[in-house]
Design an enzyme around this catalytic site. Structure first.
Site, PDB file in Angstrom:
ATOM      1  CG  HIS A  33     -54.266 -71.499  46.416  1.00  0.00           C
ATOM      2  ND1 HIS A  33     -54.613 -72.822  46.290  1.00  0.00           N
ATOM      3  CD2 HIS A  33     -54.426 -71.189  47.727  1.00  0.00           C
ATOM      4  CE1 HIS A  33     -54.962 -73.296  47.480  1.00  0.00           C
ATOM      5  NE2 HIS A  33     -54.861 -72.326  48.368  1.00  0.00           N
ATOM      6  CD  GLN A 154     -58.087 -68.091  56.761  1.00  0.00           C
ATOM      7  OE1 GLN A 154     -57.890 -69.171  57.273  1.00  0.00           O
ATOM      8  NE2 GLN A 154     -57.758 -67.836  55.499  1.00  0.00           N
TER       9      GLN A 154
END
Length: 281
Positions: A33, A154
């Protein structure tokens, strides 16, 4: 770093800012992240990250309630990465009433692979991403959103959604971050015990072996994929799929498809933990 919990707080924080960069997350942040946040940092004057565990993308038997929430550590990591604004709405802020209007993605892209094994997943993803774009980027005239390639399908679904709705959003892909042994970083890696963590790298190794076999052309692809599944099962995994697809539409390759346009994708359970990974080649 500013923290906005509600839409009015977010609008106040964004007042006068143009085309920010945005990294949406579900929290429980790891180095992958933070790599996306650092990639986004030079793309705009304002950097926004969101933390929201989206109920709509979890099936009833999945881990919504137990999904790790690590708020203090997440904020510390985002501040260290020079994030300007954290948007962390509660469910009642983002979904003040039942979300009966939803984004239905193209079944040809969204009902295969992950969509086959997690029906409705991409409807939940598209719906929350559209709401987050409407909250963070559209009031500022658009902007840039960074998504990781680790969630390959995604990324493609969101790109297609942005194209079809002509949203003023640039989608930037971030490379998959990996541990030193090659395991793709994931929040769900934290569910693995010590023995499973050592074994977990076998998924990426299986995808590498499948890509090499596909390049060698030693057998038809369906046969190579079945062998890859059987090899992973023999090591104690329960695979959902190990497959070779075209990058641009995630359909099976056509004959004569060139190297550099393909991707292997896999999803498998190790104990009670479901891991996904992919490898472009």
């Amino acid at each position: 770093m500013q923290i906005a919990r509600t839409l009015p707080e977010l609008r106040a924080a964004l007042a006068g800012r143009e085309r920010p960069a945005f990294v949406p997350t579900m929290g429980n942040l790891h180095d992958g992240h933070i790599a996306l946040v650092r990639q986004a940092r030079p793309l705009a004057d304002t950097l926004v990250a969101s933390i929201f565990v989206n109920r709509l993308q979890f099936l009833p038997h999945e881990d919504f309630d137990s999904y790790p929430r690590t708020w203090d550590a997440d904020c510390a990591r985002l501040e260290a990465a020079d994030c300007d604004i954290v948007f962390a709405p509660r469910e009642r802020d983002l979904y003040p009433e039942p979300q009966t209007f939803k984004i239905q993605p193209d079944p040809a892209l969204a009902d295969i692979l992950e969509g086959q094994f997690r029906p409705g997943f991409f409807t939940g993803v598209c719906t929350v991403v559209m709401k987050l774009f409407a909250a963070v980027l559209l009031p500022c005239g658009g902007g840039t959103a960074v998504f990781g390639k680790k969630d390959y399908q995604q990324l493609m679904v969101i790109r297609r959604m942005v194209e079809q709705f002509a949203l003023p959003v640039d989608i930037v892909a971030g490379d998959t971050s990996r541990a030193s042994d090659g395991l793709a970083l994931s929040s769900r890696n934290g569910y693995l015990d010590a023995g499973q963590r050592t074994q977990a790298v076998q998924l990426s190794q299986a995808l590498q072996a499948l890509a090499q076999a596909a390049l060698a052309g030693s057998a038809p692809l369906p046969q190579l994929e079945e062998r890859a599944m059987q090899a992973l099962q023999a090591q104690g995994w329960a695979p959902d799929y190990l497959t070779v697809r075209q990058r641009h539409d995630l359909q099976p390759p056509q004959s004569g498809t060139a190297t550099g346009t393909l991707v292997t994708l896999g999803a498998a359970r190790l104990g009670g933990t479901r891991l996904i990974d992919n490898l472009e080649f």
